[in-house]
Each structure stands twice: as structure tokens, then as C-alpha cells.
Design a protein around this motif. Structure first.
Motif, PDB file in Angstrom:
ATOM      1  N   LEU A   1       8.388  -2.457  -9.050  1.00  0.00           N
ATOM      2  CA  LEU A   1       8.231  -1.061  -9.086  1.00  0.00           C
ATOM      3  C   LEU A   1       7.590  -0.586  -7.911  1.00  0.00           C
ATOM      4  O   LEU A   1       7.053   0.697  -8.051  1.00  0.00           O
ATOM      5  N   ARG A   2       7.654  -1.099  -6.749  1.00  0.00           N
ATOM      6  CA  ARG A   2       7.114  -0.319  -5.546  1.00  0.00           C
ATOM      7  C   ARG A   2       7.740   0.837  -5.378  1.00  0.00           C
ATOM      8  O   ARG A   2       7.111   1.783  -4.746  1.00  0.00           O
ATOM      9  N   ALA A   3       8.899   0.946  -5.408  1.00  0.00           N
ATOM     10  CA  ALA A   3       9.397   2.158  -5.135  1.00  0.00           C
ATOM     11  C   ALA A   3       8.736   3.555  -5.573  1.00  0.00           C
ATOM     12  O   ALA A   3       8.814   4.587  -4.857  1.00  0.00           O
ATOM     13  N   VAL A   4       8.380   3.504  -6.863  1.00  0.00           N
ATOM     14  CA  VAL A   4       7.576   4.605  -7.516  1.00  0.00           C
ATOM     15  C   VAL A   4       6.265   4.911  -6.702  1.00  0.00           C
ATOM     16  O   VAL A   4       5.667   6.036  -6.858  1.00  0.00           O
ATOM     17  N   ARG A   5       5.944   3.918  -6.126  1.00  0.00           N
ATOM     18  CA  ARG A   5       4.539   4.186  -5.343  1.00  0.00           C
ATOM     19  C   ARG A   5       4.878   4.357  -3.481  1.00  0.00           C
ATOM     20  O   ARG A   5       3.773   4.178  -2.858  1.00  0.00           O
ATOM     21  N   ASP A   6       6.074   4.185  -3.184  1.00  0.00           N
ATOM     22  CA  ASP A   6       6.278   4.031  -1.709  1.00  0.00           C
ATOM     23  C   ASP A   6       6.480   5.637  -1.258  1.00  0.00           C
ATOM     24  O   ASP A   6       7.476   5.997  -1.387  1.00  0.00           O
ATOM     25  N   LEU A   7       5.409   6.078  -0.957  1.00  0.00           N
ATOM     26  CA  LEU A   7       5.159   7.604  -0.537  1.00  0.00           C
ATOM     27  C   LEU A   7       6.390   7.879   0.372  1.00  0.00           C
ATOM     28  O   LEU A   7       6.953   9.031   0.377  1.00  0.00           O
ATOM     29  N   PRO A   8       6.458   7.322   1.625  1.00  0.00           N
ATOM     30  CA  PRO A   8       7.340   7.575   2.684  1.00  0.00           C
ATOM     31  C   PRO A   8       9.065   7.633   2.137  1.00  0.00           C
ATOM     32  O   PRO A   8       9.756   8.493   2.277  1.00  0.00           O
ATOM     33  N   TYR A   9       9.191   6.627   1.177  1.00  0.00           N
ATOM     34  CA  TYR A   9      10.444   6.622   0.434  1.00  0.00           C
ATOM     35  C   TYR A   9      10.805   7.684  -0.365  1.00  0.00           C
ATOM     36  O   TYR A   9      11.705   8.465  -0.441  1.00  0.00           O
ATOM     37  N   LEU A  10       9.887   7.967  -1.088  1.00  0.00           N
ATOM     38  CA  LEU A  10       9.686   9.474  -1.925  1.00  0.00           C
ATOM     39  C   LEU A  10       9.823  10.523  -1.163  1.00  0.00           C
ATOM     40  O   LEU A  10      10.616  11.431  -1.500  1.00  0.00           O
ATOM     41  N   ALA A  11       9.292  10.758   0.112  1.00  0.00           N
ATOM     42  CA  ALA A  11       9.514  11.888   0.739  1.00  0.00           C
ATOM     43  C   ALA A  11      10.734  12.015   1.456  1.00  0.00           C
ATOM     44  O   ALA A  11      11.628  12.907   1.322  1.00  0.00           O
ATOM     45  N   VAL A  12      11.524  10.871   1.690  1.00  0.00           N
ATOM     46  CA  VAL A  12      12.700  10.844   2.058  1.00  0.00           C
ATOM     47  C   VAL A  12      13.734  11.464   0.738  1.00  0.00           C
ATOM     48  O   VAL A  12      14.739  12.012   1.128  1.00  0.00           O
ATOM     49  N   THR A  13      13.400  10.702  -0.270  1.00  0.00           N
ATOM     50  CA  THR A  13      14.306  10.965  -1.546  1.00  0.00           C
ATOM     51  C   THR A  13      14.028  12.495  -1.828  1.00  0.00           C
ATOM     52  O   THR A  13      15.113  13.067  -2.105  1.00  0.00           O
ATOM     53  N   CYS A  14      13.186  13.214  -1.735  1.00  0.00           N
ATOM     54  CA  CYS A  14      12.977  14.614  -2.049  1.00  0.00           C
ATOM     55  C   CYS A  14      13.684  15.376  -1.011  1.00  0.00           C
ATOM     56  O   CYS A  14      14.193  16.451  -1.385  1.00  0.00           O
ATOM     57  N   LEU A  15      13.586  14.952   0.287  1.00  0.00           N
ATOM     58  CA  LEU A  15      14.255  15.745   1.320  1.00  0.00           C
ATOM     59  C   LEU A  15      15.850  15.558   1.019  1.00  0.00           C
ATOM     60  O   LEU A  15      16.498  16.589   1.222  1.00  0.00           O
ATOM     61  N   ASN A  16      16.361  14.454   0.677  1.00  0.00           N
ATOM     62  CA  ASN A  16      17.672  14.248   0.534  1.00  0.00           C
ATOM     63  C   ASN A  16      18.020  15.200  -0.797  1.00  0.00           C
ATOM     64  O   ASN A  16      19.144  15.507  -0.897  1.00  0.00           O
TER      65      ASN A  16
END
Length: 426
Positions: free
Chosen positions: A223-238
Motif C-alpha cells: 500500500l506504499r502508493a497511498v504514502r508515496d507523496l511524489p507519486y501522489l503529486a504527479v497523480t494530482c497534476l495529471n
């Protein structure tokens, strides 16, 4: 820190494939194309008639239906991560098969809904399963499409999706014309059958085509994806760039009716033009977008093009019907160019920054970001462009530019964190 490869490794064995036609020669991609075509055709059947069915046939109020679908959408967003985790744990094929079969059962249940409570329960279940299936489906693509052709393969499947949705929508229009319970019921059941058969086709994929993810994924990393802040930032920009879909489907029709003298059928013409151009251009738009630097450039250009499209749409206010129609079509072409670039770039960063051992959860997170944007977009477009005209379009344009320019720093941060994680792991 958990290892996060900068490029997800494909575990599939499919060879490089030609994508020249609607149905490719590679057997595996051919199967994916057929099940995608069938699933998209079914969704295209139901999409244009759903609201009218609930209001005109079931007898629910339009506001109640809108609130219910919004609530269901919230459950859909929340379902992406658990479904992704399940696919990482038990494999893509069985999970996606069950999700699509469940969608078919719940769609069939719509035909016997007779109360608001039944509608709400069914809508929540359907939205959760349908939205969850999208992330699992994307993780399946990560498994079966080789890295070097993955983005091009996704582009091909998106082209197939557009064709299927278009064909389904054409038949859906016939039901709208008939406007009777039997007509709507036939379409809903046809969509249900399409989901079930699509699930069966997924189950029938070769056993080696979608293997279970690597067993070396640490339990705490699933479940690391929900804590992966850089990935979450890219997700939000997308997700911000993904606002353009509702801009076209919701905002532009309202703009045409309220602020321009263009014919009302202009909205339908713009949608048809969009479907045709996406089908023609999406595969070509993947050239040079196979790696992260290429994806960053594509998404940056997409943000700039979306801002230009907003400016063009804003200029249609006050024009004569003929000029208004012409300028709308110019804006629509600019928006299509932005759309195919952002889609190609989004696929690359979504896969390339994910931990290959937990693609299900990562794709669930990435897809949930787009789902959130889809749900929020109608209200955002209304309070900007529709309510404030050119000033509102300008706000949207600035938002798109900021998102496109922000992708580069966010991706660099994500890659830097991934590199440090690999170094720490060693």
C-alpha cells in the motif's frame, strides 16, 4: 525505503507489435482489443440513456439522481486502492473477471429498480466495481504489454475504446428516440452482457499473459502508493489536466447554449470531431513519449494547448452563428491535440514511476485521481467559465498551464526519491 523502479518492468512476453489497424496482428493484443471493443460498446450503449432512464422511466427526480450519482462516484474513487491491492495479492485476471461480472449483475439490477433506496444502493455498487476495474485493467496492461511498446499499445486500445463508445452511443441514440421502458431495458441488459462477456474474455487470457505480480513485494510496501507523496503529486497534476474531459462533455455544451449564438447541435458536432480525431491521432501522439522526459514534454505542451483552447472558446461569445461554429471547431481541434498528448504522457508517468511489484495499487491511486477530477470538473467549470465568461476561461487556462509546467519538477522529485530508495536498498 522501498525500492521503486523508475521504469516499471513488464513481466509479459508479448513481442513488439504493429498498431496499424483497429485489430492488430499480435494474438495477445488482438484479444485485448476485442474485449476492449466489447466493453466500450456496452458502456457507450448505456452512457447517453442512463439519466433519462432513471428520470423518465423509473420516475426519480433529476436532482435526486444527480445527488445519487455523485455519492456513488465518491465510493468509486475509494474503491480503486483496495481493488488494486487485491490484484497485487491474487492476480489481475481473477480480480478483473469478478469486477466486470459484478458490474454486469448490478447493471441488470437497474431494470428492476423501483425506489430511490434501491437506485442508490445499486448505483453505489456499480460505481465502486466499475471504477475499481479501471485501475486493475491498467495494471493488467502493465503486465502484458512490453515496456518499449506499452504506451503505443495503450494508445491503440484507447482508439478501440473510442470506436466502441461511438458505436454504442449510436445505438443508444435509437433508444432515446423510442423513449420506452422496453427500449431502455434492452440497452441496459446488452451492456450487462457486454461486461460479463468481457470478464469471461479476461479469464480466458493465456495463463502466462497476466502472471501474478512478483512475490518479493514486501507486505508493508503493497500500500506504499497511498504514502508515496511524489507519486501522489504527479497523480494530482495529471488529474488537473484530466479536467479537460468534463470541459468538453459538460462545460462546452453549457457555454454554447448560454453564451454563444452557435447552433445547439454544435456540441454534438464537437464530440463527434473529438472521437474521430482521437482515434486518428492517439497512436501517433505516443511517438517520443515512451520515456519519462518525453512524457514531461508532452504534458507540458498539453497544458499550454489547453490554455490556448480555453482562449479560443472564450472568443466565441458574441460571434455570429457561422463564425461561432467555426471558432468552436478550431478550439476543439486544439483541445484534441492537448488530449492525446496528456493521455500519452499520463500513461508513461503512471507506469514509469510506479513500483513494478505493486502496479495494482499504484494504478488504483492514479486512476482514482482522474476519477476525482471527473467528479469535481462539472462544478469547477460552471463556477469559472459558465458563470464568469472570459475571466473564468482565463482561470481554467492558468490552472492547465500550472499543471503542465508542474509535471517536470514533480517527476524529477519522484525519480530522485526512487533512486535514493534503490541505493538504500542495496
Amino acid at each position: 525505503m522501498t525500492t521503486t523502479p523508475t521504469l516499471a518492468r513488464s513481466v509479459g512476453t508479448a513481442p513488439a507489435t504493429r498498431f496499424a489497424g483497429l485489430l492488430p496482428s499480435d494474438p495477445l493484443l488482438l484479444r485485448l482489443s476485442l474485449l476492449t471493443l466489447l466493453n466500450a460498446f456496452g458502456r457507450g450503449l448505456f452512457f447517453p440513456v442512463s439519466v433519462l432512464y432513471f428520470t423518465r422511466i423509473v420516475g426519480l427526480g433529476a436532482t435526486s439522481v444527480g445527488v445519487g450519482l455523485t455519492v456513488a462516484g465518491l465510493f468509486g474513487i475509494a474503491a480503486g486502492v483496495p481493488a488494486g491491492w487485491a490484484s497485487d495479492r491474487w492476480g489481475r485476471r481473477p480480480v478483473l473477471t469478478l469486477l466486470w461480472a459484478g458490474c454486469g449483475v448490478l447493471l441488470a439490477a437497474y431494470t428492476v429498480v423501483g425506489s430511490y433506496a434501491a437506485f442508490l444502493a445499486t448505483a453505489i455498487g456499480y460505481a465502486a466495481l466499475c471504477q475499481a476495474s479501471m485501475g486493475v485493467r491498467n495494471a493488467l496492461y502493465a503486465d502484458v504489454l512490453p515496456v518499449r511498446t506499452r504506451v503505443e499499445g495503450r494508445a491503440h486500445l484507447r482508439m478501440v475504446t473510442n470506436v466502441g463508445m461511438g458505436l454504442g452511443g449510436a445505438f443508444g441514440a435509437l433508444a432515446l428516440q423510442v423513449d420506452s421502458r422496453p427500449g431502455y431495458t434492452v440497452l441496459i441488459l446488452a451492456d450487462a452482457v457486454a461486461f460479463v462477456v468481457s470478464g469471461w474474455l479476461v479469464h480466458r487470457l493465456p495463463a502466462g499473459a497476466a502472471p501474478r505480480p512478483a512475490a518479493d513485494a514486501p507486505r508493508e510496501g503493497r500500500l506504499r502508493a497511498v504514502r508515496d507523496l511524489p507519486y501522489l503529486a504527479v497523480t494530482c497534476l495529471n488529474a488537473v489536466l484530466a479536467l479537460q474531459y468534463s470541459l468538453l462533455e459538460v462545460g462546452l455544451p453549457l457555454w454554447i447554449v448560454r453564451h454563444t449564438q452557435a447552433p445547439r447541435w454544435s456540441a454534438a458536432l464537437v464530440m463527434i470531431l473529438n472521437c474521430v480525431l482521437v482515434a486518428l491521432l492517439q497512436v501517433r501522439a505516443t511517438r517520443g513519449v515512451e520515456d519519462l522526459p518525453g512524457a514531461v514534454r508532452a504534458m507540458r505542451r498539453s497544458g499550454l494547448l489547453l490554455a490556448l483552447a480555453c482562449a479560443v472558446f472564450a472568443c466565441t461569445a458574441g460571434l455570429s452563428p457561422l463564425w461561432g461554429l467555426g471558432v468552436l471547431l478550431v478550439g476543439a481541434v486544439v483541445q484534441v491535440l492537448a488530449e492525446v498528448l496528456s493521455a500519452a504522457g499520463g500513461w508513461t508517468v503512471g507506469y514509469g514511476l510506479a513500483d513494478a511489484r505493486a502496479q495494482g495499487v499504484y494504478q488504483g491511486v492514479f486512476n482514482s485521481g482522474q476519477a476525482a477530477a471527473t467528479m469535481a470538473a462539472p462544478a469547477l467549470v460552471t463556477v469559472t467559465a459558465i458563470d464568469h465568461g472570459a475571466a473564468g476561461w482565463a482561470v481554467l487556462g492558468v490552472l492547465f498551464v500550472a499543471a503542465g509546467l508542474g509535471v517536470g519538477p514533480a517527476v524529477r522529485r519522484a525519480r530522485r526519491d526512487a533512486w535514493r530508495g534503490e541505493g538504500g536498498a542495496e
